[in-house]
Design an enzyme around this catalytic site. Structure first.
Site, PDB file in Angstrom:
ATOM      1  N   HIS A   1      -3.768  -4.230  -0.877  1.00  0.00           N
ATOM      2  CA  HIS A   1      -3.359  -5.248   0.036  1.00  0.00           C
ATOM      3  C   HIS A   1      -3.073  -6.405   0.226  1.00  0.00           C
ATOM      4  O   HIS A   1      -4.448  -7.251   0.088  1.00  0.00           O
ATOM      5  CB  HIS A   1      -4.316  -4.842   1.605  1.00  0.00           C
TER       6      HIS A   1
ATOM      7  N   CYS B   1       0.931  -1.514   0.049  1.00  0.00           N
ATOM      8  CA  CYS B   1       0.104   0.237  -0.340  1.00  0.00           C
ATOM      9  C   CYS B   1       0.485   1.265  -0.581  1.00  0.00           C
ATOM     10  O   CYS B   1       1.662   1.262  -0.819  1.00  0.00           O
ATOM     11  CB  CYS B   1      -0.779   0.195   1.073  1.00  0.00           C
TER      12      CYS B   1
ATOM     13  N   GLU C   1      -3.184  -9.272   1.892  1.00  0.00           N
ATOM     14  CA  GLU C   1      -3.626  -9.533   3.254  1.00  0.00           C
ATOM     15  C   GLU C   1      -4.769  -9.754   3.243  1.00  0.00           C
ATOM     16  O   GLU C   1      -4.609 -10.641   4.348  1.00  0.00           O
ATOM     17  CB  GLU C   1      -3.162  -9.477   4.463  1.00  0.00           C
TER      18      GLU C   1
END
Lengths: 211, 251
Positions: free
Chosen positions: A182, A83, A184
């Site tokens: 992102h 990010c 994750e």
């Protein structure tokens, strides 16, 4: 140090719990640090980041992390930027004019067009050259950003997405991977990407060093 | 191009998911990490966890619940309910929330939005806006879980909150919430037209046709609880329905 270990740079108020949980799901053992020495010697480093460009750069500089991060990325050592982490690699950002970034990726970060919702919050289709070693398979990734890089400089392989115009969704060069999204938070697709990066950066296990 | 988001909402009281929060009796709907994992597997794009505990003791579960859900979840998580200070927000972000929603405290102290946006970024700062129709045909902000009308114009408040740094609006129609009569699409259109940040529609959905109507009215995302908790439809089935009608979804 375990062979699964991944060092996460504590960049202030970033939400690190999601990054840590994502890396654990991908099979790694995350450890947080703000020590320049740790970042200099670590096998694998993650540079997360949320918040403003200027505040994040100020914090990296205060802690003496800017130079070690720039050195390891310039040397092509395994590093994952997420990010704002991607934006910090660039020269500068419209978000905080006058503040220099790490200067590893030639380009200036600009704000999304006023014709679309800003911040960009949601899932966007990411596609790269199918020969890209890490980013080859297209898929939906989760973004949370108001600023972006428009085009990849020479020497980097890019994946792109579209939000009021094409922008850089991710960059890779060797084992350096920078994602505007992102991974994750990007479901199974993101988890696969994390696993590919971990596999590509797995330190060679030495005989008998069970951990 | 961004896809629309379908967001199941978990109302959590004393650490358990509950149904029928605002209307008739509460019913237990399972453990938050279990429900969260099930919704992610069905194709949820994001989850919202709203703490509706009546007491501070009940709310003490909130960070622990957030932590347990985070470990299960590889999609974004917004947490709200009782967030009054920057420290409250920080505790939730550190426990694994990706965004924090503020409601009553922001109406009382609008500066809270500026403080959260400055410290954590606008993409972390969600305004939960509860609105009710006025006799004049406008909407006013209601707080304290609908118990108090404020007289403040909801559209104006949405604009002010985004200027202060709110990066998203979770817009609940208090007239429709729990009624299963469908979202207030006029309210959605009015707010979506007044702000440039994403708007999540909430309150009143009972079927996929309601979600479709909200998206056509300008919502960027649709939130629902009872459709999914009651197992009327899975998230995946809702997305199939939307895709068949030309809405771009992640599948």
């Amino acid at each position: 140090m375990s062979a699964d270990e991944v060092l996460i740079v504590r960049t202030g108020t970033a939400n690190l719990a999601s990054v840590c949980a994502g890396l654990r799901r991908a099979g790694a053992t995350p450890r947080l640090t703000e020590s320049p020495n740790d970042v200099a010697v670590a096998e694998r480093v993650v540079l997360p980041g949320v918040g403003a460009f200027g505040a994040a750069m100020a914090r990296l500089t205060d802690k003496g992390l800017d130079r070690v991060l720039a050195e390891r990325i310039a040397a092509g050592r395994p590093t994952l930027a997420v990010c704002l982490g991607l934006q910090l690699l660039c020269d500068e950002s419209e978000e905080t004019p006058g503040v220099r970034g790490l200067g590893l990726v030639a380009g200036c970060i600009t704000r999304f067009s006023t014709a679309v919702r800003v911040p960009q919050l949601g899932w966007n289709l990411v596609a790269a050259d199918d020969r890209a070693p890490l980013l080859h398979n297209p898929g939906y990734a989760y973004f949370a950003n108001s600023y972006k890089l428009d085009a990849a400089p020479t020497g980097w392989t890019a994946a792109y997405a579209d939000h009021g115009g094409r922008f850089v969704a991710a960059l890779e060069r060797g084992t350096v991977l920078a994602c505007q999204f992102h991974p994750e938070l990007s479901g199974p697709w993101g988890l696969e990407l994390l696993r590919r990066w971990l596999d590509a950066t797995q330190p060679r296990r030495t005989g008998g060093a069970a951990c | 191009m961004l896809t629309v988001r379908v967001i199941p909402c978990l109302d959590v009281r004393d650490g358990r998911v509950v149904k029928g929060v605002r209307f008739s009796g509460l019913r237990d709907a399972g453990s938050p990490p279990e429900r969260a994992a099930a919704y992610e597997a069905q194709g949820a794009d994001e989850l919202v966890l709203l703490d509706v505990s009546a007491t501070p003791e009940g709310r003490a579960h909130q960070t622990e619940t957030t932590r347990r859900v985070r470990e299960q979840l590889s999609i974004p998580l917004t947490v709200g309910g009782g967030v009054r200070t920057r420290d409250d927000a920080r505790a939730l972000l550190e426990a694994g929330a990706d965004k924090v929603a503020v409601n009553t405290a922001a109406v009382r102290t609008p500066d809270l939005i500026d403080r959260l946006a400055t410290e954590f970024g606008c993409q972390c700062t969600v305004l939960a806006l509860d609105a009710a129709r006025t006799p004049a045909g406008n909407w006013e902000v209601v707080v304290l879980s609908g118990r108090q009308r404020t007289g403040r114009d909801a559209i104006a408040w949405a604009g002010e909150a985004t200027r202060r740094g709110a990066g998203e609006i979770l817009l609940t129609s208090w007239d429709r919430d729990g009624t299963r009569a469908g979202y207030d699409v006029d309210l959605i259109a009015a707010v979506a037209g007044a702000v440039c940040v994403p708007v999540i529609a909430s309150g009143g959905a009972a079927g996929p046709e309601h979600l479709l109507a909200a998206l056509r009215a300008g919502a960027d995302a649709v939130l629902a609880a009872s459709i999914f908790h009651d197992r009327d439809m899975t998230v995946g089935a809702v997305k199939d329905y939307l895709a068949e009608r030309g809405i771009q979804v992640r599948r």
